[in-house]
Design a protein around this motif. Structure first.
Motif, PDB file in Angstrom:
ATOM      1  N   SER A 154      67.907  92.332   1.752  1.00 15.30           N
ATOM      2  CA  SER A 154      67.567  91.008   0.930  1.00 15.30           C
ATOM      3  C   SER A 154      66.675  91.417  -0.223  1.00 15.30           C
ATOM      4  O   SER A 154      67.144  90.674  -1.310  1.00 15.30           O
ATOM      5  N   GLY A 155      65.997  92.577  -0.270  1.00 12.40           N
ATOM      6  CA  GLY A 155      65.212  92.836  -1.270  1.00 12.40           C
ATOM      7  C   GLY A 155      64.712  94.260  -1.302  1.00 12.40           C
ATOM      8  O   GLY A 155      64.538  94.727  -0.184  1.00 12.40           O
ATOM      9  N   ALA A 159      65.515 102.198 -10.516  1.00 10.67           N
ATOM     10  CA  ALA A 159      66.320 101.254 -11.473  1.00 10.67           C
ATOM     11  C   ALA A 159      66.733 100.269 -10.743  1.00 10.67           C
ATOM     12  O   ALA A 159      67.213  99.224 -11.380  1.00 10.67           O
ATOM     13  N   HIS A 160      67.232 100.365  -9.533  1.00 13.59           N
ATOM     14  CA  HIS A 160      68.060  99.296  -8.803  1.00 13.59           C
ATOM     15  C   HIS A 160      66.940  98.393  -8.032  1.00 13.59           C
ATOM     16  O   HIS A 160      67.438  97.388  -7.304  1.00 13.59           O
ATOM     17  N   ALA A 161      65.671  98.823  -7.997  1.00 13.88           N
ATOM     18  CA  ALA A 161      64.633  97.939  -7.463  1.00 13.88           C
ATOM     19  C   ALA A 161      64.504  96.462  -8.067  1.00 13.88           C
ATOM     20  O   ALA A 161      64.571  96.230  -8.976  1.00 13.88           O
ATOM     21  N   ASP A 162      64.169  95.355  -7.240  1.00 11.34           N
ATOM     22  CA  ASP A 162      64.102  94.046  -7.323  1.00 11.34           C
ATOM     23  C   ASP A 162      62.469  93.885  -7.890  1.00 11.34           C
ATOM     24  O   ASP A 162      62.318  92.938  -8.663  1.00 11.34           O
ATOM     25  N   LEU A 163      61.712  94.536  -7.610  1.00 12.70           N
ATOM     26  CA  LEU A 163      60.278  94.483  -7.721  1.00 12.70           C
ATOM     27  C   LEU A 163      59.812  95.723  -7.826  1.00 12.70           C
ATOM     28  O   LEU A 163      60.059  96.631  -6.996  1.00 12.70           O
ATOM     29  N   VAL A 164      58.898  96.370  -8.995  1.00 20.30           N
ATOM     30  CA  VAL A 164      58.163  97.349  -9.063  1.00 20.30           C
ATOM     31  C   VAL A 164      56.826  97.119  -9.364  1.00 20.30           C
ATOM     32  O   VAL A 164      56.525  96.198 -10.026  1.00 20.30           O
ATOM     33  N   ILE A 165      56.143  97.939  -8.275  1.00 23.88           N
ATOM     34  CA  ILE A 165      54.665  97.792  -8.303  1.00 23.88           C
ATOM     35  C   ILE A 165      54.027  98.995  -8.905  1.00 23.88           C
ATOM     36  O   ILE A 165      54.308 100.125  -8.378  1.00 23.88           O
ATOM     37  N   VAL A 194      53.829  90.689  -3.811  1.00 19.59           N
ATOM     38  CA  VAL A 194      55.018  91.076  -2.942  1.00 19.59           C
ATOM     39  C   VAL A 194      55.138  89.912  -2.062  1.00 19.59           C
ATOM     40  O   VAL A 194      56.627  89.643  -1.883  1.00 19.59           O
ATOM     41  N   LEU A 195      54.297  89.269  -1.421  1.00 23.02           N
ATOM     42  CA  LEU A 195      54.483  88.418  -0.131  1.00 23.02           C
ATOM     43  C   LEU A 195      55.025  87.289  -0.768  1.00 23.02           C
ATOM     44  O   LEU A 195      56.058  86.576   0.081  1.00 23.02           O
ATOM     45  N   ALA A 196      54.571  86.713  -1.988  1.00 19.47           N
ATOM     46  CA  ALA A 196      55.247  85.693  -2.531  1.00 19.47           C
ATOM     47  C   ALA A 196      56.543  85.856  -2.968  1.00 19.47           C
ATOM     48  O   ALA A 196      57.386  84.860  -2.514  1.00 19.47           O
ATOM     49  N   TRP A 197      56.969  86.966  -3.462  1.00 21.90           N
ATOM     50  CA  TRP A 197      58.440  87.306  -3.919  1.00 21.90           C
ATOM     51  C   TRP A 197      59.367  87.387  -2.516  1.00 21.90           C
ATOM     52  O   TRP A 197      60.233  86.937  -2.552  1.00 21.90           O
ATOM     53  N   ALA A 198      58.814  87.952  -1.555  1.00 21.21           N
ATOM     54  CA  ALA A 198      59.478  88.130  -0.209  1.00 21.21           C
ATOM     55  C   ALA A 198      60.113  86.705   0.246  1.00 21.21           C
ATOM     56  O   ALA A 198      61.059  86.784   0.878  1.00 21.21           O
ATOM     57  N   GLY A 199      58.958  85.816   0.146  1.00 25.31           N
ATOM     58  CA  GLY A 199      59.151  84.362   0.872  1.00 25.31           C
ATOM     59  C   GLY A 199      60.531  83.971   0.062  1.00 25.31           C
ATOM     60  O   GLY A 199      60.979  82.922   0.565  1.00 25.31           O
ATOM     61  N   THR A 200      60.760  84.237  -1.131  1.00 24.29           N
ATOM     62  CA  THR A 200      61.785  83.607  -1.817  1.00 24.29           C
ATOM     63  C   THR A 200      63.206  84.321  -1.609  1.00 24.29           C
ATOM     64  O   THR A 200      64.255  83.737  -2.145  1.00 24.29           O
ATOM     65  N   LEU A 201      63.257  85.349  -0.894  1.00 24.52           N
ATOM     66  CA  LEU A 201      64.639  85.985  -0.461  1.00 24.52           C
ATOM     67  C   LEU A 201      65.295  85.522   0.562  1.00 24.52           C
ATOM     68  O   LEU A 201      64.890  84.811   1.344  1.00 24.52           O
ATOM     69  N   GLY A 240      72.973  90.102   9.476  1.00 21.44           N
ATOM     70  CA  GLY A 240      72.962  89.160  10.631  1.00 21.44           C
ATOM     71  C   GLY A 240      72.146  88.032  10.425  1.00 21.44           C
ATOM     72  O   GLY A 240      71.425  87.591  11.304  1.00 21.44           O
ATOM     73  N   GLY A 241      71.961  87.560   9.107  1.00 21.55           N
ATOM     74  CA  GLY A 241      71.135  86.418   9.003  1.00 21.55           C
ATOM     75  C   GLY A 241      69.609  86.802   9.089  1.00 21.55           C
ATOM     76  O   GLY A 241      68.618  85.859   9.104  1.00 21.55           O
ATOM     77  N   VAL A 242      69.298  87.760   8.934  1.00 25.29           N
ATOM     78  CA  VAL A 242      67.833  88.517   8.822  1.00 25.29           C
ATOM     79  C   VAL A 242      67.481  88.813   7.269  1.00 25.29           C
ATOM     80  O   VAL A 242      68.209  89.369   6.771  1.00 25.29           O
ATOM     81  N   ARG A 243      66.165  88.515   6.897  1.00 28.21           N
ATOM     82  CA  ARG A 243      65.613  88.675   5.654  1.00 28.21           C
ATOM     83  C   ARG A 243      65.000  90.128   5.856  1.00 28.21           C
ATOM     84  O   ARG A 243      63.970  90.432   6.462  1.00 28.21           O
ATOM     85  N   VAL A 244      65.604  91.277   5.258  1.00 29.23           N
ATOM     86  CA  VAL A 244      65.326  92.695   5.316  1.00 29.23           C
ATOM     87  C   VAL A 244      64.697  93.126   4.106  1.00 29.23           C
ATOM     88  O   VAL A 244      65.451  92.941   2.853  1.00 29.23           O
ATOM     89  N   VAL A 245      63.605  93.384   3.981  1.00 34.42           N
ATOM     90  CA  VAL A 245      62.918  93.930   2.884  1.00 34.42           C
ATOM     91  C   VAL A 245      62.559  95.310   2.776  1.00 34.42           C
ATOM     92  O   VAL A 245      61.839  95.793   3.933  1.00 34.42           O
ATOM     93  N   ALA A 246      62.799  96.083   2.097  1.00 26.43           N
ATOM     94  CA  ALA A 246      62.873  97.437   1.903  1.00 26.43           C
ATOM     95  C   ALA A 246      61.592  97.752   1.029  1.00 26.43           C
ATOM     96  O   ALA A 246      61.652  97.565  -0.162  1.00 26.43           O
ATOM     97  N   VAL A 247      60.657  98.780   1.361  1.00 24.67           N
ATOM     98  CA  VAL A 247      59.435  99.232   0.710  1.00 24.67           C
ATOM     99  C   VAL A 247      59.615 100.642   0.423  1.00 24.67           C
ATOM    100  O   VAL A 247      59.752 101.533   1.426  1.00 24.67           O
ATOM    101  N   GLU A 248      60.252 101.201  -0.876  1.00 20.97           N
ATOM    102  CA  GLU A 248      60.721 102.427  -1.242  1.00 20.97           C
ATOM    103  C   GLU A 248      59.461 103.064  -2.278  1.00 20.97           C
ATOM    104  O   GLU A 248      58.892 102.237  -2.877  1.00 20.97           O
TER     105      GLU A 248
END
Length: 195
Positions: A134-135, A180-186, A17-24, A29-37
């Motif tokens: 962002s993701g 269904a809309h998630a970028d990454l499923v764990i 997940v960290l490796a993926w987040a680094g590509t976003l 506002g120019g911030v990388r926003v990662v949601a964990v749902e």
């Protein structure tokens, strides 16, 4: 994560997940926003803490935004109005945490965000919030596993509310189709993420 090494499944998943987040790319506002749902007890908090720690980012927990046990949608609105909209507008962020014991919101407090923001909890994957993200990561685990984890974590305080909360999750996910809309499923059925 958190200074541990090894190849246990939780560490490997968190590293993925960290490796993926680094590509976003940045979003609000120019911030990388990662949601964990994911549903209650799936393991969102452990993963989100690992991400926030490694990225040196603030972590906003939906549990701090819900206005009580019937407040899933209220928490989504608070996240948008108090945090994501000001972030997108590059305005100062002021938000309020829900005091579960007192049954009311606490005083306003500032939130300083640098290049990254991690948001975790049921509702942060709402469709209405997509323009600010962002993701989106979805954490999966079977209901029996989730229930056991949630009750081990929160005990008697949560037990009477499990079904009540699950009905809100059902309604929310039926409308928003977050997985269904998630970028990454764990799959977090086995060893949970870093506690």
């Amino acid at each position: 994560m958190h200074g541990t090494t090894g190849s246990d499944p939780a560490t490997a998943q968190a590293a993925r997940v960290l490796a993926w987040a680094g590509t976003l790319s940045p979003a609000a506002g120019g911030v990388r926003v990662v949601a964990v749902e994911g549903r209650s007890g799936a393991g969102k908090t452990g993963l989100a803490r690992a991400l926030a720690h490694t990225l040196d980012a603030p972590l906003v927990r939906m549990d701090d935004l819900y206005p009580g046990w019937d407040g899933l949608l209220g928490g989504v609105g608070a996240l948008r109005e108090w945090i994501l909209e000001p972030l997108a507008a590059r305005d100062p962020i002021r938000w309020r945490r829900w005091d579960w014991a007192a049954g009311t919101y606490r005083d306003w407090e500032p939130l300083t965000v640098g290049t990254d923001l991690i948001v975790e909890g049921v509702g942060c994957g709402a469709r209405a919030l997509a323009p600010y993200r962002s993701g989106l990561v979805w954490i999966d685990a079977p209901e029996a596993v989730r229930r056991r984890r949630a009750l081990e974590r929160d005990g008697d305080a949560y037990a009477p509310h499990w079904d009540r909360w699950a009905r809100q999750e059902d309604a929310f996910y039926a409308t928003n189709q977050v997985r269904a809309h998630a970028d990454l499923v764990i799959d977090n059925t086995g060893t949970p993420f870093c506690p």
